[in-house]
Design a protein around this motif. Structure first.
Motif, PDB file in Angstrom:
ATOM      1  N   GLU A  86     -65.745   4.471  15.711  1.00  0.00           N
ATOM      2  CA  GLU A  86     -65.401   3.237  16.407  1.00  0.00           C
ATOM      3  C   GLU A  86     -63.910   3.239  16.686  1.00  0.00           C
ATOM      4  N   SER A  88     -60.302   1.214  17.578  1.00  0.00           N
ATOM      5  CA  SER A  88     -59.634  -0.042  17.247  1.00  0.00           C
ATOM      6  C   SER A  88     -59.456  -0.896  18.494  1.00  0.00           C
ATOM      7  N   ASP A  89     -59.248  -2.188  18.284  1.00  0.00           N
ATOM      8  CA  ASP A  89     -59.102  -3.108  19.403  1.00  0.00           C
ATOM      9  C   ASP A  89     -57.939  -2.738  20.306  1.00  0.00           C
ATOM     10  N   ASP A  90     -56.878  -2.196  19.719  1.00  0.00           N
ATOM     11  CA  ASP A  90     -55.720  -1.824  20.533  1.00  0.00           C
ATOM     12  C   ASP A  90     -55.877  -0.447  21.173  1.00  0.00           C
ATOM     13  N   ARG A  91     -57.051   0.206  20.925  1.00  0.00           N
ATOM     14  CA  ARG A  91     -57.381   1.497  21.513  1.00  0.00           C
ATOM     15  C   ARG A  91     -56.379   2.584  21.135  1.00  0.00           C
TER      16      ARG A  91
END
Length: 371
Positions: A86, A88-91
């Motif tokens: 997966e 992270s939200d900040d890519r």
């Protein structure tokens, strides 16, 4: 086991060409097409100073692992199965769940980038929900047989041969090694014969091996029953991932694309993938390029396969087996061209060279020394 000349420059750049060439067999004869009786139909010669490397992939892998061991920044772990990832939200980071198959323990690793090179059945690709587009050959199964027999001495006089036939088409190539890895002359040479058979036949290992003994005899003048050490069936594909990269997870090698093995183009293209993507990652991770360069490299490798490797590999296959009027015409013109047109081999080699694509290498020697 076949590495086209396009790989030589890459290995030289990595500083390991000499070691590889000492281990490999250097085919300077080129490639021969033959009918089922062994008669020559066409010959693609090698230019002066060039050669095709013949070296078992596991032997190349061992050499590379020994080279990697010299770098303390690299940690190689075996027995770790990819279970999922997966981002992270900040890519900016990727978490990978790996399962240790020896201890039955799950481990989470965090990385800036993940490269999936886990073959045509790539779990990395599947975890990204990326389709593997294209097609598979469903009307036959290919069998790779390891045979101890000196085809060069007893049959063909050459070491890299394609057999043209609607039913018995095959690849008959010297692997570059002898039985039990002994020196030349001290043991029988090991050859690889790749042929096809019906998908309706039994896939039990003992049945495949027994049929291989009869089938491989067809490629000898006197139908000799040969010593077949191994015979394994596999399916052929002409497929490419719909996307080469998602966020900070990218694909390379057979995980990105898969083609038939005629001509060794899959292995060669995979090495070109590793070189280009590795160069791009090195530049990005050392702050010498924007991270968009990684996506640029991944997408370039996908486009190179679609526009070059895929087309050449399909033509190679059809030239061996097809009885369609248009394909027969192309084959006859191709062989005739090799006999009378000295420029044709150059054009063919230029086309194969196109599998390299862009290399994304650092050109500044000062920067390279800091990596």
């Amino acid at each position: 086991m076949v590495y086209q000349p396009v790989v030589l420059d890459l290995l030289q750049n990595l500083g390991i060409l000499k070691q590889v060439e000492e281990l490999a067999y250097l085919n300077r004869q080129g490639l021969y097409w033959r009918d089922i009786r062994g008669n020559e139909l066409g010959h693609l010669p090698m230019p002066e100073g060039e050669h095709v490397l013949l070296l078992g992939q596991y032997r190349m892998a061992t050499l590379l692992l020994n080279e990697i061991a010299k770098h303390t920044s690299v940690d190689v772990r075996f027995g770790m199965a990819f279970s999922g990832c997966e981002q992270s939200d900040d890519r900016k980071h990727v978490k990978v769940l790996a399962h240790d198959t020896t201890t039955d323990v799950d481990t989470i690793m965090t990385s800036n980038w993940v490269v999936g090179t886990d073959g045509a059945n790539s779990n990395v690709r599947k975890s990204l929900c990326i389709p593997f587009e294209g097609f598979s050959f469903t009307d036959f199964t290919m069998v790779g047989a390891d045979v101890y027999y000196d085809f060069a001495k007893e049959e063909y006089g050459t070491i890299m041969n394609f057999v043209v036939d609607p039913e018995d088409w095959a690849v008959v190539i010297y692997t570059g090694q002898q039985k039990d890895l002994k020196p030349v002359g001290e043991a029988p040479p090991l050859w690889r014969i790749a042929y096809v058979e019906s998908t309706k036949l039994s896939s039990r290992p003992e049945d495949v091996l027994e049929r291989a003994r009869e089938r491989c005899a067809r490629y000898t003048k006197n139908k000799k029953r040969l010593e077949v050490a191994r015979a394994e069936p596999y399916r052929l594909h002409q497929r490419c991932a719909a996307e080469a990269i998602k966020g900070r997870v990218l694909l390379a090698g057979d995980a990105l694309h898969s083609n038939n093995p005629i001509g060794g183009l899959g292995l060669t293209t995979g090495i070109c993938d590793a070189f280009a993507v590795g160069n791009a990652l090195a530049r990005v991770c050392t702050g010498q390029a924007h991270e968009s360069l990684v996506a640029e490299a991944a997408n370039d490798r996908r486009e190179t396969w679609l526009n070059t490797t895929d087309k050449i590999s399909q033509m190679n296959l059809q030239r061996l087996r097809s009885e369609e009027a248009e394909d027969v015409k192309e084959r006859n013109e191709y062989f005739a061209g090799l006999r009378i047109d000295p420029e044709l081999p150059k054009k063919i080699r230029t086309a194969i060279q196109g599998m390299a694509g862009r290399d994304f290498a650092i050109r500044d020697a000062t920067r390279l020394s800091r990596l």
